[in-house]
Design an enzyme around this catalytic site. Structure first.
Site, mmCIF file in Angstrom:
data_model
loop_
_atom_site.group_PDB
_atom_site.id
_atom_site.type_symbol
_atom_site.label_atom_id
_atom_site.label_comp_id
_atom_site.label_asym_id
_atom_site.label_seq_id
_atom_site.Cartn_x
_atom_site.Cartn_y
_atom_site.Cartn_z
ATOM 1 N N LYS A 109 0.830 -1.186 0.149
ATOM 2 C CA LYS A 109 0.188 -0.086 0.073
ATOM 3 C C LYS A 109 0.786 1.128 0.038
ATOM 4 O O LYS A 109 1.755 1.334 0.939
ATOM 5 C CB LYS A 109 -1.119 -0.048 1.148
ATOM 6 N N GLY A 170 -7.602 8.858 10.851
ATOM 7 C CA GLY A 170 -7.878 8.982 12.423
ATOM 8 C C GLY A 170 -8.958 9.758 12.745
ATOM 9 O O GLY A 170 -9.144 9.893 13.963
ATOM 10 N N ALA A 196 -9.285 5.037 5.454
ATOM 11 C CA ALA A 196 -8.977 6.104 6.236
ATOM 12 C C ALA A 196 -10.199 6.843 6.718
ATOM 13 O O ALA A 196 -11.108 7.115 5.474
ATOM 14 C CB ALA A 196 -7.868 6.989 5.786
ATOM 15 N N GLY A 197 -10.571 7.387 7.671
ATOM 16 C CA GLY A 197 -11.489 8.196 8.042
ATOM 17 C C GLY A 197 -12.859 7.459 8.461
ATOM 18 O O GLY A 197 -13.678 8.339 9.043
ATOM 19 N N ASN A 218 -8.325 1.430 10.585
ATOM 20 C CA ASN A 218 -7.620 1.245 11.714
ATOM 21 C C ASN A 218 -8.269 1.714 12.912
ATOM 22 O O ASN A 218 -8.764 1.098 14.135
ATOM 23 C CB ASN A 218 -6.201 1.580 11.379
ATOM 24 N N THR A 219 -8.466 2.996 12.880
ATOM 25 C CA THR A 219 -8.553 4.041 14.361
ATOM 26 C C THR A 219 -9.988 3.507 14.787
ATOM 27 O O THR A 219 -10.035 3.523 15.883
ATOM 28 C CB THR A 219 -8.575 5.320 14.102
HETATM 29 C C1 DXP Z 1 -3.531 1.966 8.826
HETATM 30 C C2 DXP Z 1 -3.444 2.606 7.823
HETATM 31 O O1 DXP Z 1 -3.002 2.345 6.640
HETATM 32 C C3 DXP Z 1 -3.753 4.145 7.761
HETATM 33 O O2 DXP Z 1 -2.800 4.984 7.282
HETATM 34 C C4 DXP Z 1 -5.244 4.124 7.121
HETATM 35 O O3 DXP Z 1 -5.097 5.039 6.329
HETATM 36 C C5 DXP Z 1 -6.219 3.845 8.156
HETATM 37 O O4 DXP Z 1 -6.872 5.245 8.617
HETATM 38 P P1 DXP Z 1 -7.995 5.341 9.824
HETATM 39 O O5 DXP Z 1 -7.100 5.021 10.855
HETATM 40 O O6 DXP Z 1 -8.646 6.426 9.718
HETATM 41 O O7 DXP Z 1 -8.890 4.122 9.700
#
Ligand code: DXP
Length: 266
Positions: A109, A170, A196-197, A218-219
């Site tokens: 990635k 995040g 993300a987001g 992730n977050t």
């Molecule tokens: C884990 C990863 O690759 C991050 O750079 C991703 O883009 C996740 O973002 P979030 O934490 O907002 O889900």
């Protein structure tokens, strides 16, 4: 679709990126967890088959410290190395070349960040790095803005998947531009993943209802009060959104349409 066709199940409805086929449409991260054991339990609860690993932030090689691979096992999960923390194309390419030498990873990635306030990708640097990586034989899933034209450029440059951000990394704000994500999905011939987001299961449902092939987060999981329960919720959300997309939503109407039609009654 045939009205009597079986509904998509977790096992029958697969997606393929760079020749690799997966059943799970939820990719999870390996950051911000209390520890690697919690990370591993969340990845299991999410039903994930792919975990993304920030090469600059996760301990993959120092045996004197806790190591991710002792908990999140490479024989159970496909590792998707990412270039989080890289701010130039050269930086990202160097990081992935080192990773390939160390771990043999070829599916990666690419993430080239612009500034630390919003962590949106620098798309000029991203495109430049993609070009170098493709020439170098990598299969590159590309974190990008939700720019429809740039998504097309990335695909032409050989991206294995297009991964528009829902919102800043995040932030947990959820999809800020559903129209653009839908346009990207409609034009793309490679998988499209929201990355993300995402903050809530309903954000993941929406991404999948738009026709995305998968969601990366992730977050939303690591930052939940109960990460394992949230991982399970996200798993079900992604499946629900996917099935909703395949089922085809009812048309929107301006006016009411009685659920129990009166036609034929006296
Ligand atoms: C884990 C990863 O690759 C991050 O750079 C991703 O883009 C996740 O973002 P979030 O934490 O907002 O889900």
């Amino acid at each position: 679709m045939n009205a009597h066709a079986p509904i998509a199940t977790e096992t029958s409805d697969t997606w393929t990126v760079a020749g690799r086929t997966f059943s799970s449409r939820l990719i999870v991260g390996t950051g911000k967890y209390a520890d690697y054991a919690q990370n591993a339990a969340a990845a299991e609860a999410a039903g994930a088959e792919i975990v993304t690993v920030a090469l600059r932030r996760v301990n993959l090689s120092d045996p004197t410290q806790p190591m991710l691979v002792d908990y999140v096992k490479p024989d159970r999960f496909t590792f998707l190395p990412n270039t989080a923390g890289c701010f130039t194309g050269e930086d990202a390419v160097r990081t992935l070349r080192l990773a390939r030498e160390a771990g043999g990873w070829n599916l990666v990635k690419l993430e080239v960040l612009s500034n630390t306030a919003h962590l949106y990708p620098d798309m000029v640097e991203t495109l430049r790095a993609l070009d170098m990586l493709v020439k170098d034989g990598f299969d590159v899933m590309v974190y990008c803005t939700d720019d429809v034209v740039m998504a097309q450029r990335l695909e032409e440059a050989g991206a294995a998947a297009i991964m528009p951000a829902a919102a800043p990394i995040g932030s947990g704000l959820g999809l800020q531009n559903a129209v653009n994500v839908r346009l990207i999905v409609e034009q793309a011939k490679v998988p499209v993943l929201v990355d993300a987001g995402v903050g809530t299961p309903s954000d993941a449902v929406l991404a999948m209802e738009l026709g995305c092939d998968a969601v990366l987060m992730n977050t939303a999981i690591a930052g939940a009060r109960d990460p394992i329960l949230m991982a399970s919720a996200m798993k079900h959300a992604v499946i629900a959104g996917r099935q909703g997309y395949l089922a085809g939503r009812m048309p929107r109407r301006m006016y009411a349409d009685p659920s129990s039609p009166l036609a034929g009654l006296i």
